[in-house]
Design a protein around this motif. Structure first.
Motif, mmCIF file in Angstrom:
data_model
loop_
_atom_site.group_PDB
_atom_site.id
_atom_site.type_symbol
_atom_site.label_atom_id
_atom_site.label_comp_id
_atom_site.label_asym_id
_atom_site.label_seq_id
_atom_site.Cartn_x
_atom_site.Cartn_y
_atom_site.Cartn_z
ATOM 1 N N ARG A 235 1.485 6.741 -6.833
ATOM 2 C CA ARG A 235 0.393 7.660 -7.174
ATOM 3 C C ARG A 235 0.824 9.109 -6.950
ATOM 4 O O ARG A 235 0.463 9.994 -7.721
ATOM 5 N N GLN B 28 0.830 -1.206 0.000
ATOM 6 C CA GLN B 28 0.000 0.000 0.000
ATOM 7 C C GLN B 28 0.867 1.260 0.000
ATOM 8 O O GLN B 28 0.588 2.218 -0.716
ATOM 9 N N ARG C 125 2.239 1.772 -3.413
ATOM 10 C CA ARG C 125 1.178 2.263 -4.287
ATOM 11 C C ARG C 125 0.961 3.756 -4.086
ATOM 12 O O ARG C 125 0.852 4.527 -5.046
#
Length: 149
Positions: free
Chosen positions: A70, A63, A66
Protein backbone atom coordinates in the motif's frame (compact mmCIF):
# COMPACT_ATOMS: atom_id res chain seq x y z
CA UNK A 1 -17.90 -25.52 20.87
CA UNK A 2 -21.57 -25.03 21.58
CA UNK A 3 -24.10 -23.83 19.02
CA UNK A 4 -24.38 -20.28 20.35
CA UNK A 5 -20.62 -19.69 20.30
CA UNK A 6 -20.41 -20.99 16.73
CA UNK A 7 -23.37 -18.86 15.64
CA UNK A 8 -21.98 -15.80 17.39
CA UNK A 9 -18.53 -16.23 15.80
CA UNK A 10 -20.17 -16.66 12.38
CA UNK A 11 -22.43 -13.66 12.96
CA UNK A 12 -19.57 -11.43 14.14
CA UNK A 13 -17.38 -12.47 11.23
CA UNK A 14 -20.04 -11.72 8.60
CA UNK A 15 -21.26 -8.61 10.38
CA UNK A 16 -17.83 -7.02 10.18
CA UNK A 17 -16.34 -8.58 7.07
CA UNK A 18 -18.93 -10.54 5.17
CA UNK A 19 -22.37 -9.70 3.85
CA UNK A 20 -22.47 -6.38 2.08
CA UNK A 21 -18.72 -5.93 2.31
CA UNK A 22 -17.10 -5.16 -1.00
CA UNK A 23 -13.37 -5.10 -1.51
CA UNK A 24 -10.49 -6.90 0.12
CA UNK A 25 -10.79 -8.11 3.69
CA UNK A 26 -7.41 -6.58 4.45
CA UNK A 27 -8.81 -3.08 4.11
CA UNK A 28 -9.08 -0.40 6.72
CA UNK A 29 -10.15 -3.00 9.30
CA UNK A 30 -7.16 -5.24 8.60
CA UNK A 31 -5.97 -5.46 12.20
CA UNK A 32 -9.45 -6.41 13.36
CA UNK A 33 -9.80 -8.94 10.58
CA UNK A 34 -6.42 -10.52 11.36
CA UNK A 35 -7.35 -10.73 15.05
CA UNK A 36 -10.75 -12.21 14.22
CA UNK A 37 -9.20 -14.68 11.79
CA UNK A 38 -6.58 -15.69 14.35
CA UNK A 39 -9.23 -16.30 17.00
CA UNK A 40 -11.68 -17.99 14.68
CA UNK A 41 -9.16 -20.35 13.08
CA UNK A 42 -7.62 -20.95 16.49
CA UNK A 43 -10.97 -22.01 17.91
CA UNK A 44 -12.01 -24.09 14.89
CA UNK A 45 -8.71 -25.97 14.77
CA UNK A 46 -8.30 -26.09 18.57
CA UNK A 47 -4.78 -24.67 18.30
CA UNK A 48 -2.37 -24.91 21.19
CA UNK A 49 -0.35 -21.86 22.26
CA UNK A 50 2.59 -22.58 19.94
CA UNK A 51 0.36 -23.18 16.90
CA UNK A 52 -1.55 -19.99 17.73
CA UNK A 53 1.75 -18.09 17.88
CA UNK A 54 2.84 -19.47 14.50
CA UNK A 55 -0.46 -18.53 12.85
CA UNK A 56 -0.16 -15.06 14.39
CA UNK A 57 3.39 -14.72 13.04
CA UNK A 58 2.20 -15.58 9.52
CA UNK A 59 -0.72 -13.13 9.73
CA UNK A 60 1.64 -10.43 11.02
CA UNK A 61 3.99 -10.96 8.06
CA UNK A 62 1.02 -10.89 5.69
CA UNK A 63 -0.13 -7.61 7.24
CA UNK A 64 3.38 -6.14 6.97
CA UNK A 65 3.54 -7.11 3.30
CA UNK A 66 0.14 -5.54 2.71
CA UNK A 67 1.26 -2.31 4.35
CA UNK A 68 4.44 -2.27 2.27
CA UNK A 69 2.46 -2.71 -0.95
CA UNK A 70 0.00 0.00 0.00
CA UNK A 71 2.88 2.34 0.78
CA UNK A 72 4.29 1.84 -2.70
CA UNK A 73 0.97 2.64 -4.35
CA UNK A 74 0.10 5.82 -2.49
CA UNK A 75 1.21 9.36 -2.53
CA UNK A 76 2.65 11.74 -5.06
CA UNK A 77 4.30 8.99 -7.14
CA UNK A 78 0.94 7.66 -8.28
CA UNK A 79 -0.57 11.12 -8.75
CA UNK A 80 2.45 12.05 -10.85
CA UNK A 81 1.69 9.26 -13.29
CA UNK A 82 -1.43 11.13 -14.40
CA UNK A 83 -0.23 14.71 -14.05
CA UNK A 84 1.09 15.25 -17.58
CA UNK A 85 -0.67 15.02 -20.94
CA UNK A 86 0.97 11.64 -21.57
CA UNK A 87 0.90 8.74 -19.13
CA UNK A 88 4.27 8.48 -17.33
CA UNK A 89 5.26 5.02 -18.55
CA UNK A 90 8.78 4.89 -17.14
CA UNK A 91 7.83 5.93 -13.59
CA UNK A 92 4.85 3.55 -13.75
CA UNK A 93 7.17 0.71 -14.72
CA UNK A 94 9.52 1.65 -11.88
CA UNK A 95 6.62 1.62 -9.42
CA UNK A 96 5.51 -1.79 -10.69
CA UNK A 97 9.08 -3.10 -10.45
CA UNK A 98 9.32 -1.85 -6.85
CA UNK A 99 6.10 -3.68 -5.98
CA UNK A 100 7.33 -6.87 -7.61
CA UNK A 101 10.68 -6.58 -5.81
CA UNK A 102 8.85 -6.15 -2.49
CA UNK A 103 6.74 -9.25 -3.22
CA UNK A 104 9.83 -11.27 -4.17
CA UNK A 105 11.66 -10.17 -1.03
CA UNK A 106 8.77 -11.06 1.28
CA UNK A 107 7.77 -14.29 -0.47
CA UNK A 108 10.22 -16.68 1.21
CA UNK A 109 9.36 -15.34 4.68
CA UNK A 110 5.63 -15.66 4.05
CA UNK A 111 6.02 -19.20 2.74
CA UNK A 112 8.24 -20.20 5.67
CA UNK A 113 5.89 -18.68 8.25
CA UNK A 114 2.86 -20.47 6.78
CA UNK A 115 4.80 -23.73 6.39
CA UNK A 116 5.87 -23.54 10.05
CA UNK A 117 2.23 -23.11 11.06
CA UNK A 118 0.92 -25.83 8.74
CA UNK A 119 3.64 -28.31 9.71
CA UNK A 120 2.81 -27.79 13.40
CA UNK A 121 -0.75 -29.05 12.85
CA UNK A 122 -1.71 -32.65 13.48
CA UNK A 123 -3.53 -34.70 10.84
CA UNK A 124 -6.99 -33.83 12.13
CA UNK A 125 -6.20 -30.11 12.21
CA UNK A 126 -4.77 -30.21 8.67
CA UNK A 127 -7.90 -31.93 7.42
CA UNK A 128 -10.09 -29.32 9.14
CA UNK A 129 -8.00 -26.52 7.60
CA UNK A 130 -8.34 -28.07 4.13
CA UNK A 131 -12.10 -28.27 4.63
CA UNK A 132 -12.21 -24.62 5.72
CA UNK A 133 -10.20 -23.57 2.66
CA UNK A 134 -12.42 -25.55 0.27
CA UNK A 135 -15.52 -24.12 1.89
CA UNK A 136 -14.09 -20.59 1.74
CA UNK A 137 -13.26 -21.04 -1.95
CA UNK A 138 -16.79 -22.13 -2.76
CA UNK A 139 -18.17 -19.18 -0.81
CA UNK A 140 -16.05 -16.74 -2.83
CA UNK A 141 -17.18 -18.20 -6.16
CA UNK A 142 -20.84 -17.96 -5.15
CA UNK A 143 -20.23 -14.39 -3.94
CA UNK A 144 -18.54 -13.45 -7.22
CA UNK A 145 -21.38 -14.95 -9.27
CA UNK A 146 -23.95 -13.06 -7.20
CA UNK A 147 -22.03 -9.77 -7.68
CA UNK A 148 -21.86 -10.33 -11.46
CA UNK A 149 -25.66 -10.76 -11.74
Amino acid sequence: MNFFRRWHAHHEFHHHFGHGHHGPHFGRHADGFAHLLLNRVGAKLDLDAEQHRKLGAWLEQLQHQRDTMRGLARGPEVAGLFAAEQFAREPAQQLLDAKLDALRAAGPGLVTAFADFFDSLDDEQRQALRFMMRRHGRHDSRHDQRDAA
